[in-house]
Design a protein around this motif. Structure first.
Motif, PDB file in Angstrom:
ATOM      1  N   LEU A 161     -28.606  17.869  -3.294  1.00 19.27           N
ATOM      2  CA  LEU A 161     -28.181  18.619  -4.478  1.00 19.27           C
ATOM      3  C   LEU A 161     -29.429  19.189  -5.157  1.00 19.27           C
ATOM      4  CD1 LEU A 161     -25.638  16.029  -5.897  1.00 19.27           C
ATOM      5  CD2 LEU A 161     -25.072  18.285  -4.989  1.00 19.27           C
ATOM      6  N   ILE A 173     -22.973  18.999 -10.597  1.00 20.30           N
ATOM      7  CA  ILE A 173     -22.461  17.753 -10.026  1.00 20.30           C
ATOM      8  C   ILE A 173     -23.226  16.528 -10.527  1.00 20.30           C
ATOM      9  CG2 ILE A 173     -22.096  16.475  -7.875  1.00 20.30           C
ATOM     10  CD1 ILE A 173     -21.495  19.163  -6.547  1.00 20.30           C
ATOM     11  N   GLN A 214       8.816  -1.743  -7.332  1.00 20.28           N
ATOM     12  CA  GLN A 214       7.539  -2.074  -7.936  1.00 20.28           C
ATOM     13  C   GLN A 214       6.772  -0.812  -8.333  1.00 20.28           C
ATOM     14  OE1 GLN A 214       6.280  -4.933  -8.773  1.00 20.28           O
ATOM     15  NE2 GLN A 214       4.056  -4.692  -8.863  1.00 20.28           N
ATOM     16  N   SER A 215       6.691   0.179  -7.399  1.00 18.54           N
ATOM     17  CA  SER A 215       5.941   1.401  -7.716  1.00 18.54           C
ATOM     18  C   SER A 215       6.625   2.161  -8.842  1.00 18.54           C
ATOM     19  CB  SER A 215       5.819   2.274  -6.469  1.00 18.54           C
ATOM     20  OG  SER A 215       7.096   2.531  -5.934  1.00 18.54           O
TER      21      SER A 215
ATOM     22  N   LYS B   3       7.746  -1.784  -0.796  1.00 13.33           N
ATOM     23  CA  LYS B   3       7.525  -0.712  -1.770  1.00 13.33           C
ATOM     24  C   LYS B   3       6.166  -0.826  -2.424  1.00 13.33           C
ATOM     25  CE  LYS B   3      12.203   0.532  -2.473  1.00 13.33           C
ATOM     26  NZ  LYS B   3      13.460   0.165  -3.093  1.00 13.33           N
ATOM     27  N   LYS B   4       5.774  -2.069  -2.648  1.00 11.63           N
ATOM     28  CA  LYS B   4       4.458  -2.306  -3.225  1.00 11.63           C
ATOM     29  C   LYS B   4       3.407  -1.676  -2.301  1.00 11.63           C
ATOM     30  CE  LYS B   4       1.863  -6.216  -5.075  1.00 11.63           C
ATOM     31  NZ  LYS B   4       1.814  -7.674  -5.033  1.00 11.63           N
ATOM     32  N   SER B   6       3.872   0.747  -0.183  1.00 15.24           N
ATOM     33  CA  SER B   6       3.899   2.219  -0.175  1.00 15.24           C
ATOM     34  C   SER B   6       3.177   2.775  -1.408  1.00 15.24           C
ATOM     35  CB  SER B   6       5.335   2.739  -0.118  1.00 15.24           C
ATOM     36  OG  SER B   6       5.971   2.458  -1.333  1.00 15.24           O
ATOM     37  N   PHE B   7       3.318   2.056  -2.533  1.00 19.33           N
ATOM     38  CA  PHE B   7       2.616   2.520  -3.731  1.00 19.33           C
ATOM     39  C   PHE B   7       1.100   2.492  -3.526  1.00 19.33           C
ATOM     40  CE2 PHE B   7       1.649   3.498  -7.908  1.00 19.33           C
ATOM     41  CZ  PHE B   7       0.724   2.595  -8.403  1.00 19.33           C
ATOM     42  N   LEU B   8       0.665   1.405  -2.915  1.00 24.16           N
ATOM     43  CA  LEU B   8      -0.762   1.284  -2.630  1.00 24.16           C
ATOM     44  C   LEU B   8      -1.237   2.408  -1.724  1.00 24.16           C
ATOM     45  CD1 LEU B   8      -1.827  -2.408  -2.134  1.00 24.16           C
ATOM     46  CD2 LEU B   8      -2.785  -0.658  -3.633  1.00 24.16           C
ATOM     47  N   LEU B  11      -1.773   5.431  -3.618  1.00 24.18           N
ATOM     48  CA  LEU B  11      -3.028   5.336  -4.372  1.00 24.18           C
ATOM     49  C   LEU B  11      -4.240   5.609  -3.488  1.00 24.18           C
ATOM     50  CD1 LEU B  11      -3.083   2.411  -6.918  1.00 24.18           C
ATOM     51  CD2 LEU B  11      -3.591   4.821  -7.262  1.00 24.18           C
ATOM     52  N   LEU B  15      -6.883   8.556  -3.778  1.00 22.95           N
ATOM     53  CA  LEU B  15      -8.306   8.262  -3.908  1.00 22.95           C
ATOM     54  C   LEU B  15      -9.112   8.962  -2.819  1.00 22.95           C
ATOM     55  CD1 LEU B  15      -9.678   6.481  -5.981  1.00 22.95           C
ATOM     56  CD2 LEU B  15      -9.861   4.704  -4.246  1.00 22.95           C
ATOM     57  N   PHE B  18      -9.572  12.540  -3.343  1.00 21.03           N
ATOM     58  CA  PHE B  18     -10.597  12.731  -4.372  1.00 21.03           C
ATOM     59  C   PHE B  18     -11.996  12.579  -3.781  1.00 21.03           C
ATOM     60  CE2 PHE B  18     -13.431  10.950  -7.574  1.00 21.03           C
ATOM     61  CZ  PHE B  18     -13.419  11.991  -8.472  1.00 21.03           C
ATOM     62  N   GLY B  25     -17.842  18.794  -1.558  1.00 26.38           N
ATOM     63  CA  GLY B  25     -18.762  19.447  -2.490  1.00 26.38           C
ATOM     64  C   GLY B  25     -20.196  19.156  -2.097  1.00 26.38           C
ATOM     65  N   GLY B  26     -20.423  17.896  -1.721  1.00 26.56           N
ATOM     66  CA  GLY B  26     -21.777  17.485  -1.345  1.00 26.56           C
ATOM     67  C   GLY B  26     -22.289  18.278  -0.167  1.00 26.56           C
TER      68      GLY B  26
END
Lengths: 309, 553
Positions: A161, A173, A214-215, B3-4, B6-8, B11, B15, B18, B25-26
């Motif tokens: 960078l 960044i 749960q979700s 279901k727990k 699937s939620f994970l 997530l 993540l 992201f 970008g790097g």
């Protein structure tokens, strides 16, 4: 709601007026004059120059002048930057500061929330401890240390960078990451605590009993309720970013507002001190206002209560 | 349970997108920098005449009448030009003046012929441009802080204090290209003064067209120097381009000079390391690291720092006590250890390599060092002072600025003075910049850390600070012999330059013998500069650098 908003705006203006008045008189208690080369001038020369700027007038007269101009939206001309309008200086420098602050706040909030949620769901596991460790690091390492370290490793050694300057998105960044550390740490800690508390409450038990997945419970019921207290800390965090950016802007040579403000105080640049103080206060008051509105969005009970007043 | 899970999964997916975005970008960033550096290499190969520099602050002013700081002066020295310009040997050489002026018998009237020079907008540089700018500078309505620079011109002081009209100033446009200047005194350093920013011409027509916006942006200024200010992003960067309308543009080799505004030394060094900057100034912590680098250099400056010894204090009113204070601390190791930036220990007031006398010798070469470290002598004098001023123990307050560097300086002095002078306690009083100046001007201190940079190229700019009741003599020093020498050098001796020079040399000796001040150091700067950068000229006053003769090799 409209009445509530109007009322809030009036309060905001009164707050700003009080801040402007206090700052004006406190600032005038600073010794010395705003002249740049005061140490080179004789007292007679200083008097000649002060005359032109009305600095020889009695303080109340200067104050009335200032407030009258302020009411017209005129922030005056800078002393350090000969005759440059203060409003133009603030307008020209707010862009980079705002972009950086917003990026840091958004990224910090998102990452912080995710970490906090993981930590809460995976309570007392490796994930939880990992997230807590990151949070402790984020709070205890000053952003300038982190910034200097990143600059050296990513900029000089690995050359991934750019080291510094402000010439496009990739230049933002490193400073964004440096600034968001504190936000991530705070939000994740907060989110974890709140979510754990909410998960233990009766209505979550009820939802579970009703057989909601749960979700579904976490996304629809738990997170939304846990968010309310989290929103309260976004205001102070935004302020923290504004002050934190002073150092970060310096390290990454970013043409922002922060350094300007500090320098104006050292140099007794009266008009710039006033202009930036009023600007920062207005921004802060506005952020608090937005946070209050957000409460209403997240929790209808607050909105109704406000509306009835 | 399912279901727990699937939620994970959701997530984790969120993540990972992201993170992927981040690394994406790097990578982009990485390829960008690589491209940047390969461009840099090809630039080297073609020896493109582009210089990349760092400015330590935004340009506070591009209005030559109002500027007072080194960043502004440095840019101005390269985009504007007065009647003279400091040359490669730092002697005033002809600038806007076509030839050496006719000087009247009494040395007070100069008549200049202007050369055929143009402003960057195509207008001719005329005698009126000088008349306009000088009158504007001394007009009290302009409130120019450096108006006093013109006080050697006839009528300037009266006009500036409101006692006379600006048009009574001793400057006249005889015709478009002829300028007549009348001085109050026949000062010998007038030519070098003419190279200073406050003496630059200003294009009256352009100035009036721009009104309030004059010189606030790159395109609201007009230039008559080797370069023009072609781009100015406030607080971020600015750029100089070779000026095609400059009269001597054949001598200018650089096409572009890019300045980035970087306030942090470590950042500047990192930019130098990544080849974004061709030169970077260093502070003490980096000097140790780069001392043996082949691109390391130091350059002396002409600012001198000293301790003001306030004679309002009973102990410091005693000459022997002051002398003891001056001799009791080690300036050499102070400069080597505490400053470590190319500064030199000072045993004098007038800096080295600043002013040359009529005998062709540097002021310092003739007067040498006045009072080296001598702890034994200091102790003797201190004991004597104790008897004379009747004290046994004394506490002195050292006034200083409140930054880190000043704290180190104060600490060093406290240790040295307390250990070498028995019965002395030094209290350090750090104060914000303006407060420190305020306390000093009111005389509310015992001794203080102070500095002075020259206003013109003559020892007088340092010497006349300390005449009795002088505005900058903030320590109540007074010696009739000293005052007489200064008055003579400013008056009767102006017609006998050899005698004047001797008077100045003598005055400095008296000041040092009286120990009115304890000189500390002559400032220097340590820097790194790429080996392909040649010909940057360092000036002793006015703008720090001349890029007119610089080039990339």
């Amino acid at each position: 709601m409209l009445r509530y908003t109007l009322q809030r705006i009036v309060y905001m203006l009164i707050t700003l007026f009080i801040i402007a008045t206090l700052t004006f008189f406190l600032m005038k208690l600073l010794p010395g004059s705003p002249l740049k080369s005061q140490d080179k001038l004789t007292p007679e020369q200083v008097t000649i120059i002060n005359e032109k700027y009305g600095l020889n007038d009695p303080l109340p007269v200067q104050y009335v002048h200032y407030i009258a101009n302020l009411a017209k939206g005129d922030l005056g001309l800078s002393f350090q930057y000969d005759n440059r309008p203060v409003s133009e200086m603030i307008a020209g420098r707010i862009g980079p500061s705002a972009q950086l602050g917003l990026q840091a706040l958004i990224i910090g909030s998102i990452v912080g929330l995710i970490l906090g949620i993981i930590a809460a769901i995976k309570h007392n596991t490796f994930f939880d401890y990992g997230a807590t460790f990151l949070a402790v690091l984020g709070i205890s390492i000053p952003s300038f240390v982190f910034a200097g370290f990143m600059q050296f490793v990513l900029g000089v050694k690995l050359q991934l960078l750019p080291v510094a300057l402000w010439e496009g998105f990739i230049y933002t960044i490193m400073p964004t990451i440096a600034l968001s550390g504190f936000v991530i740490a705070n939000i994740s800690r907060f989110m974890r605590t709140e979510l754990l508390e909410v998960m233990a409450s009766d209505y979550i038990m009820l939802a579970k009993a009703k057989g909601i997945s749960q979700s579904g419970i976490i996304i629809k019921h738990a997170i939304r309720n846990a968010l309310i207290p989290v929103i309260t800390i976004i205001g102070p965090l935004a302020v923290n970013i504004m002050t934190g950016s002073l150092v970060i802007e310096r390290i990454f040579a970013i043409p922002g507002l922060g350094e300007q403000f500090v320098k104006s105080i050292n140099m007794n640049d009266y008009t710039v001190i006033m202009g930036t103080t009023i600007f920062y206060s207005a921004l802060f008051v506005f952020i608090i206002f937005v946070v209050d509105i957000l409460y209403g969005v997240v929790d209808p009970r607050i909105r109704l209560a406000g509306g009835k007043k | 349970m399912n279901k727990k899970f699937s939620f994970l999964l959701v997530l984790v997916l969120a993540l990972s997108t992201f993170l992927a975005a981040c690394s994406g970008g790097g990578e982009k960033a990485g390829s960008d920098t690589k491209k940047g550096s390969s461009e840099g290499k090809s630039a080297d190969a073609k020896k493109e005449q582009v210089l990349n520099l760092i400015a330590t602050s935004e340009i506070p002013s591009m209005d030559s009448t109002l500027a007072t700081d080194s960043v502004s002066f440095n840019v101005m020295n390269n985009v504007y030009e007065g009647l003279y310009r400091l040359g490669q040997d730092n002697e005033p050489t002809l600038g806007m003046a076509a030839e050496e002026p006719k000087v009247s018998e009494d040395g007070k009237t100069y008549t200049f012929k202007l050369r055929d020079a143009k402003w960057s907008n195509g207008d001719a540089v005329t005698a009126n441009d000088f008349v306009f700018s000088w009158r504007r500078a001394v007009d009290p309505a302009t409130a120019a802080e450096y108006a006093y620079m013109l006080y050697d011109v006839k009528g300037a002081e009266e006009i500036n204090s409101g006692k006379a009209k600006p048009d009574t100033l001793g400057i006249k446009a005889i015709d478009e290209k002829t300028l007549e200047i009348t001085l109050k005194n026949n000062i010998p350093y007038f030519k070098s003064l003419l190279s200073f920013a406050t003496f630059y011409p200003q294009n009256e027509k352009f100035f009036k067209e721009q009104g309030k916006n004059y010189a606030l942006e790159a395109n609201t200024g007009v230039y008559n120097g080797p370069f023009t200010l072609s781009d100015w992003k406030h607080e971020q960067s600015f750029q100089l381009k070779k000026n095609p309308t400059y009269w001597d543009n054949a001598a200018v080799k650089l096409e572009t000079i890019n300045f980035n505004i970087v306030k942090d030394t470590a950042t500047a060094v990192n930019l130098y390391e990544t080849k974004k900057a061709d030169r970077a100034a260093l502070n003490a912590e980096f000097v140790d690291k780069y001392k043996s680098d082949k691109n390391f250099g130091t350059s002396p400056d002409t600012s001198v720092y000293f301790l003001r010894l306030n004679e309002k204090n009973k102990v410091l009113a005693n000459r022997d006590a002051r002398k003891a204070l001056d001799l009791a601390w080690d300036k050499k190791s102070f400069v080597d250890v505490i400053l470590n930036n190319g500064s030199k220990p000072a045993y004098y007031l007038v800096p080295d390599k600043f002013a040359v006398g009529p005998d062709g010798k540097d002021f310092r070469e003739t007067n040498g060092d006045l009072g080296k470290l001598d702890v034994e002598e200091a102790k003797k004098l201190w004991a004597k002072a104790k008897k004379e001023a009747k004290f046994d123990k004394v506490t002195l307050e050292m006034l200083n600025y409140d930054d880190d560097n000043s704290a180190k300086i104060s600490q060093y002095l406290k240790e040295q003075l307390e250990s070498n002078l028995e019965g002395l306690t030094v209290n350090i009083k750090p104060q914000p910049f303006k407060q420190k100046l305020d306390l000093e001007s009111k005389g509310n201190y015992d001794f203080s850390f102070a500095g002075w940079g020259p206003d013109y190229q003559d020892p007088m700019t340092f010497i006349d600070m300390f005449v009795t009741d002088g505005a900058h003599n903030q320590m109540g020093y007074s010696n009739p012999k000293y005052d007489k020498l200064v008055a003579d050098a400013k008056g009767p001796l102006l017609s006998d330059l050899d005698a004047r020079w001797k008077a100045l040399l003598e005055a400095e000796k008296i000041l040092m013998d009286d120990a009115a001040i304890s000189p500390m150091y002559q400032r220097g700067t340590a820097f790194l500069q790429r080996e392909y950068v040649k010909g940057i000229v360092e000036h002793p006053f006015g703008g720090d650098f001349g890029y007119k003769w610089a080039h990339i090799e």
